[in-house]
Design a protein around this motif. Structure first.
Motif, short mmCIF file in Angstrom:
data_model
loop_
_atom_site.label_atom_id
_atom_site.label_comp_id
_atom_site.label_asym_id
_atom_site.label_seq_id
_atom_site.Cartn_x
_atom_site.Cartn_y
_atom_site.Cartn_z
N GLU A 1 0.74 -1.32 0.39
CA GLU A 1 -0.21 0.68 -0.11
C GLU A 1 0.91 0.97 -0.26
O GLU A 1 0.59 2.41 -0.70
CB GLU A 1 -1.00 -0.23 1.50
CG GLU A 1 -2.09 -1.07 1.18
CD GLU A 1 -3.16 -0.85 -0.16
OE1 GLU A 1 -3.03 0.24 -0.14
OE2 GLU A 1 -3.23 -1.82 -0.39
N ARG B 1 2.07 1.35 -3.57
CA ARG B 1 0.66 1.98 -4.29
C ARG B 1 0.56 3.17 -4.20
O ARG B 1 0.58 4.25 -5.23
CB ARG B 1 -0.16 1.04 -4.10
CG ARG B 1 0.20 -0.05 -4.49
CD ARG B 1 -1.76 -0.90 -4.44
NE ARG B 1 -0.89 -2.45 -4.01
CZ ARG B 1 -1.43 -3.50 -3.50
NH1 ARG B 1 -2.45 -3.23 -2.73
NH2 ARG B 1 -1.00 -4.42 -4.14
N LYS B 2 0.73 3.93 -3.21
CA LYS B 2 0.83 5.18 -2.67
C LYS B 2 1.35 6.10 -3.22
O LYS B 2 0.75 7.31 -3.81
CB LYS B 2 0.51 5.96 -1.29
CG LYS B 2 0.75 7.26 -0.98
CD LYS B 2 -1.07 7.79 -0.87
CE LYS B 2 -1.16 8.35 0.08
NZ LYS B 2 -2.43 9.35 -0.37
N GLU C 1 1.31 6.35 -7.13
CA GLU C 1 -0.20 7.28 -7.52
C GLU C 1 -0.08 8.82 -8.34
O GLU C 1 -1.36 9.58 -9.39
CB GLU C 1 -1.39 7.63 -6.73
CG GLU C 1 -2.37 6.56 -5.63
CD GLU C 1 -2.88 7.16 -4.80
OE1 GLU C 1 -2.69 7.54 -3.78
OE2 GLU C 1 -3.82 5.93 -3.93
N LEU D 1 7.14 -3.22 -4.96
CA LEU D 1 6.12 -2.90 -6.75
C LEU D 1 6.32 -4.18 -6.81
O LEU D 1 6.03 -4.98 -8.11
CB LEU D 1 5.25 -1.69 -6.49
CG LEU D 1 4.58 -0.85 -5.50
CD1 LEU D 1 3.79 -0.06 -6.07
CD2 LEU D 1 3.57 -2.10 -4.89
N GLU E 1 3.63 -5.97 -9.21
CA GLU E 1 3.11 -5.45 -9.81
C GLU E 1 2.75 -3.15 -10.69
O GLU E 1 2.35 -3.22 -11.35
CB GLU E 1 2.31 -4.41 -8.18
CG GLU E 1 1.49 -5.25 -8.14
CD GLU E 1 0.48 -5.02 -6.29
OE1 GLU E 1 0.69 -3.58 -6.14
OE2 GLU E 1 0.06 -5.98 -5.52
#
Length: 357
Positions: free
Chosen positions: A229, A232-233, A236, A296, A301
């Motif tokens: 997470e 991913r933040k 963004e 990631l 991902e």
């Protein structure tokens, strides 16, 4: 009734006005009276002046009160004056020279010494990802708890800076000042060599620690999910946002480096304050962010192309601009704009003023 003559009256008054022991001729008359009257007034004024001086004199063993003529506080002892001078914050030029000399020492280090220190710093910076992941996984969900989890971001910076390891974003200020002071081709070459070795070492260390944290059974599933997470933040943001946030991040790190020499006793709190706000603002940092984003990549991902084009490239450019071309350049210009040297105080000043040309 017979009126006394002026001569007799003048002699009488002159004898009354004259100081003790003064002989007055009897026939002096009014002229003598006038002269002696002025002498008496002068004598009385001298006595009053002497009494006034005695009254104003301080008791034996006490310090005389003096009226300051230079705006300074009067009646400070030599020891107290020394305490005042000792408590003065260092001038900006002193901070500049401290950081410049540190940067010059770093530029003189061998490639091997720089590499191993930079690699160690990259591995240590994994503590920032680890700290944020552990706190996030153990706090309830919600943006309000990010205020607490962001303290984990400070862990890697504290360990690296206190251990005196090579961090790339520190060198955007420290190693740049010697080049700005003496902009020669040799110094530019030394700077590029330092930046290259330290950046590669930092990135190798953070990428390695991200791989180890993912592949080895170290953390529970909830913590592993928190690491994802965090990455991913970061992703963004668009490339332009990475660049803009990287400028602010580079400027904040340079500010921290500039503050530390003047407040060594509060060094730890300065690091925590600056890096904590970096975490709250999601400002991108090339070293910490490489651990977060490469996690990631290893998790499947994100492709390496996005790691380089969207995150690493814009963030690196922003960090360099914020640390070197904004903070370092402005700080150096401030020092160059100062004219002359500070005027000495006290005995040194008196000696300088009395020194012949």
């Amino acid at each position: 009734m017979t009126r006394p003559s002026n001569k007799i009256g003048g002699a009488f008054f002159a004898s009354r006005l004259a100081p003790t022991g003064t002989a007055i001729p009897v026939g002096a008359g009014l002229p003598a009276m006038a002269i002696l009257l002025s002498l008496k007034i002068h004598w009385v004024s001298e006595q009053l002046s002497a009494a006034n001086v005695v009254a104003k004199s301080p008791p034996t063993g006490s310090h005389a009160m003096t009226t300051p003529t230079d705006g300074k506080t009067p009646d400070l002892s030599a020891k107290e004056q020394h305490e005042v001078e000792k408590s003065q914050p260092p001038r900006a030029a002193v901070l500049h020279e401290i950081i410049r000399s540190q940067g010059d020492q770093e530029l003189e280090r061998s490639i091997a010494a720089l590499w191993w220190s930079a690699l160690a710093a990259g591995l240590t910076m994994g503590l920032s990802l680890m700290g944020m992941g552990l706190l996030t996984s153990r706090l309830p969900e919600g943006d309000e708890f990010k205020v607490i989890a962001s303290f984990g971001y400070c862990a890697g910076f504290l360990a690296v800076i206190l251990a005196r390891q090579q961090l790339f974003t520190e060198n955007t200020l420290t190693a740049v000042l010697p080049v700005m002071t003496k902009p020669t081709l040799l110094n530019f070459g030394r700077l590029i060599r330092l930046w290259t070795v330290v950046l590669v070492g930092n990135l190798c260390g953070t990428i390695l620690v991200a791989y180890v944290m993912l592949e080895l059974p170290i953390f529970d599933a909830k913590t592993d999910h928190a690491f994802l997470e965090i990455g991913r933040k970061v992703m963004e943001h668009s490339a332009s946002q990475m660049f803009a946030k990287g400028i602010v991040s580079g400027w904040m790190i340079a500010t921290m480096v500039w503050m530390i020499p003047s407040m060594e006793s509060a060094k730890m709190w300065i690091i925590i304050l600056i890096t904590y706000f970096m975490a709250l603002g999601d400002f991108t940092h090339i070293v910490v962010g490489s651990a977060e984003v490469s996690y990631l990549v290893f998790a499947g991902e994100l492709p390496w192309s996005d790691f380089l084009a969207v995150f690493a490239g814009p963030t690196l450019a922003g960090n360099i601009i914020g640390g070197s071309f904004i903070f370092a350049l402005i700080s150096h210009a401030q020092i160059r704009s100062e004219s002359g040297t500070p005027k000495p105080d006290g005995p040194e000043k008196d000696h300088a003023e009395s020194k012949p040309d």
